[in-house]
Design a protein around this motif. Structure first.
Motif, short mmCIF file in Angstrom:
data_model
loop_
_atom_site.label_atom_id
_atom_site.label_comp_id
_atom_site.label_asym_id
_atom_site.label_seq_id
_atom_site.Cartn_x
_atom_site.Cartn_y
_atom_site.Cartn_z
N PHE A 176 -14.47 -30.97 -4.33
CA PHE A 176 -13.84 -30.08 -3.34
C PHE A 176 -13.85 -28.67 -3.87
CE2 PHE A 176 -10.40 -30.72 -6.21
CZ PHE A 176 -10.20 -32.08 -6.30
N GLY A 177 -14.34 -27.78 -3.07
CA GLY A 177 -14.23 -26.39 -3.48
C GLY A 177 -15.50 -25.58 -3.38
N ASP A 178 -16.65 -26.19 -3.75
CA ASP A 178 -17.88 -25.42 -3.70
C ASP A 178 -17.70 -24.07 -4.40
OD1 ASP A 178 -20.47 -24.85 -3.10
OD2 ASP A 178 -20.12 -24.27 -1.03
N ASN A 179 -17.04 -24.10 -5.54
CA ASN A 179 -16.82 -22.91 -6.37
C ASN A 179 -15.76 -21.95 -5.83
OD1 ASN A 179 -18.71 -23.76 -8.23
ND2 ASN A 179 -20.33 -22.42 -7.48
N ASP A 180 -15.06 -22.32 -4.79
CA ASP A 180 -14.04 -21.40 -4.26
C ASP A 180 -12.98 -21.10 -5.32
OD1 ASP A 180 -15.16 -21.11 -1.75
OD2 ASP A 180 -14.13 -22.86 -0.93
N MET A 181 -12.42 -22.18 -5.87
CA MET A 181 -11.34 -22.01 -6.85
C MET A 181 -11.87 -21.40 -8.15
SD MET A 181 -8.27 -22.24 -6.67
CE MET A 181 -6.91 -22.07 -7.77
N LEU A 182 -13.06 -21.85 -8.54
CA LEU A 182 -13.67 -21.30 -9.76
C LEU A 182 -13.81 -19.78 -9.64
CD1 LEU A 182 -14.95 -22.22 -12.49
CD2 LEU A 182 -17.16 -22.16 -11.33
N SER A 183 -14.23 -19.32 -8.46
CA SER A 183 -14.43 -17.88 -8.27
C SER A 183 -13.10 -17.14 -8.36
CB SER A 183 -15.12 -17.58 -6.94
OG SER A 183 -14.28 -17.86 -5.84
N ALA A 184 -12.04 -17.75 -7.86
CA ALA A 184 -10.73 -17.10 -7.92
C ALA A 184 -10.27 -17.01 -9.37
CB ALA A 184 -9.71 -17.89 -7.10
N MET A 185 -10.55 -18.05 -10.15
CA MET A 185 -10.15 -18.03 -11.56
C MET A 185 -10.96 -16.99 -12.34
SD MET A 185 -9.44 -22.04 -12.30
CE MET A 185 -8.62 -21.88 -13.88
N VAL A 186 -12.24 -16.91 -12.03
CA VAL A 186 -13.08 -15.89 -12.69
C VAL A 186 -12.56 -14.50 -12.34
CG1 VAL A 186 -15.39 -14.84 -12.73
CG2 VAL A 186 -15.17 -17.33 -12.82
#
Ligand code: GLU
Length: 403
Positions: A176-186
């Motif tokens: 779930f996410g397709d990097n959405d959350m990862l991008s927010a953390m970055v």
């Protein structure tokens, strides 16, 4: 043209031109210019329907990112598309249903994805770099400090870092996410001013267009509260796995640490062009406070109990007060036992505590290379792993020294 409020927190309208006006009026990057942006592109923008990468879309994206960079903005790209690229190469009509197959397909596709980016950026003489990360990498302090220093070094060199989830070791964004959350953390960890999430929808709508055909675009969300959260429908697309729900979660994470977030349609050519003055169509989420990540980082270093002491000469002391890094050549003496990554106190030869910072070297190694120049360090250690004993980004002047 009617503008109406669905709740206290949102301003909704039915027209894209209106969206432009609303965002422009609220655009925060006029007095304080836009300095660092994280752009996240989802699979649904980068992929072709039958699998494989949409080269034309990637070309136009890279052109826009280089144009931003030319205006002095530091750009970090968070890109999905490994699974989509892998599907094209392996000729899979459908997205695999199980996790190991998805991981395998991503492993095949990641190289092709980077090849495409390298090709496009090189046309402009711009060098990209690949960083495969997991959310855990960014949550773990030591690891994130490493990522951060590497990323700062890339940005300093004008390189565009391209982040994707390390799909073969973790599956959060595959699921779930397709990097959405990862991008927010970055964006949070890199203290970006703005996170741009590019998807295949115009922005946050007043309802899911599939079930509510008269749904309209919400150009401005001042706060992500329950009324905003109730607008989204938990559904991903065929290519991505994000859907609006994870985008909202990402926007919440980013805005909570002071990063403005913009949701827009990545399928519109040149949509990033208006970023300098806010003439963009999409949904802008207002940052809830001033950026906190740097303050927190600094606060943490300043408040930590130092594991050891590093005595520095006068020249190095002066450099520190000028917010420069501490180099091994300026170190006179090392006291105590500390490991690489521990916080140390930095004191003058007159025993005045100047600063605290994170040491790039353990105590024994730092003692060996203290007072030494680069060539001598290479001779002693075989390599100079870090030019700095303490990087200025990881250094806090103690009260009384920050002038
Ligand atoms: N990191 C994955 C990719 O780049 C996530 C997207 C997906 O699961 O389709 O393809």
């Amino acid at each position: 043209m009617v503008t109406f409020a669905t709740s206290e927190s949102v301003e909704a309208d039915a027209h894209t031109t209106m969206s432009n006006d609303t965002i422009m009026a609220a655009w925060p990057f006029r007095e304080t210019p836009l300095r660092r942006v994280v752009v996240k592109v989802g699979s649904n923008v980068l992929a072709l329907d039958q699998g494989g990468l949409n080269s034309a879309r990637i070309t136009s994206l890279c052109d826009s990112l280089v144009a931003l960079q030319k205006q002095g903005i530091e750009v970090i790209l968070v890109s999905s598309g490994a699974v989509a690229a892998g599907r094209g190469i392996l000729k899979l009509n459908k997205r695999p249903a199980n996790i190991p197959d998805l991981q395998a397909v991503a492993a095949v596709g990641q190289g092709a994805l980077m090849e495409e980016y390298s090709h496009q950026f090189r046309r402009h003489g711009v060098v990209p770099a690949q960083l495969l990360l997991t959310r855990d990498d960014l949550a773990d302090r030591r690891r994130y400090i490493n990522v951060r220093l590497a990323m700062l070094s890339l940005l300093k060199r004008g390189v565009i870092p391209i982040v994707n989830e390390n799909d073969s070791v973790t599956i959060e964004e595959l699921k779930f996410g397709d990097n959405d959350m990862l991008s927010a953390m970055v964006a949070a960890k890199m203290e970006a001013d703005l996170l741009v999430i590019m998807s295949n929808v115009p922005g946050l709508m007043t309802g899911h267009p599939k079930y509510k055909p008269d749904a309209t675009l919400i150009p401005l969300v001042k706060k992500i509260d329950a009324s905003v959260e109730s607008l989204v429908h938990a559904e991903g697309s065929e290519f991505g796995v994000g859907g609006m729900q994870t985008k909202l979660q990402a926007a919440k994470h980013a805005t909570n640490v002071g990063v403005f977030t913009l949701l827009l349609n990545g399928n519109e050519d040149g949509i990033l062009r208006g970023l300098m003055n806010g003439t963009v169509a999409g949904t802008l989420f207002t940052a809830q406070r001033r950026k906190r990540s740097r303050q927190r980082h600094i606060h943490w270093i300043g408040a930590a109990r130092p594991r050891g002491t590093v005595v520095v000469d006068d020249g190095a002391g002066k450099a520190l007060l000028g917010h420069k890094s501490l180099l091994p050549v300026g170190v006179k003496l090392v006291r105590g036992e500390f490991a690489k990554g521990d916080v140390v106190a930095i004191v003058s030869e007159q025993d005045r505590t100047l600063a605290q910072g994170i040491s790039n070297y353990d105590a024994a190694t730092l003692a060996r290379i203290s007072g030494k120049k680069r060539e001598q360090i290479v001779e002693l250690l075989g390599a100079e792993d870090y030019a700095e004993a303490v990087h200025c980004d990881n250094l806090v002047l103690l009260p009384g020294n920050d002038g």
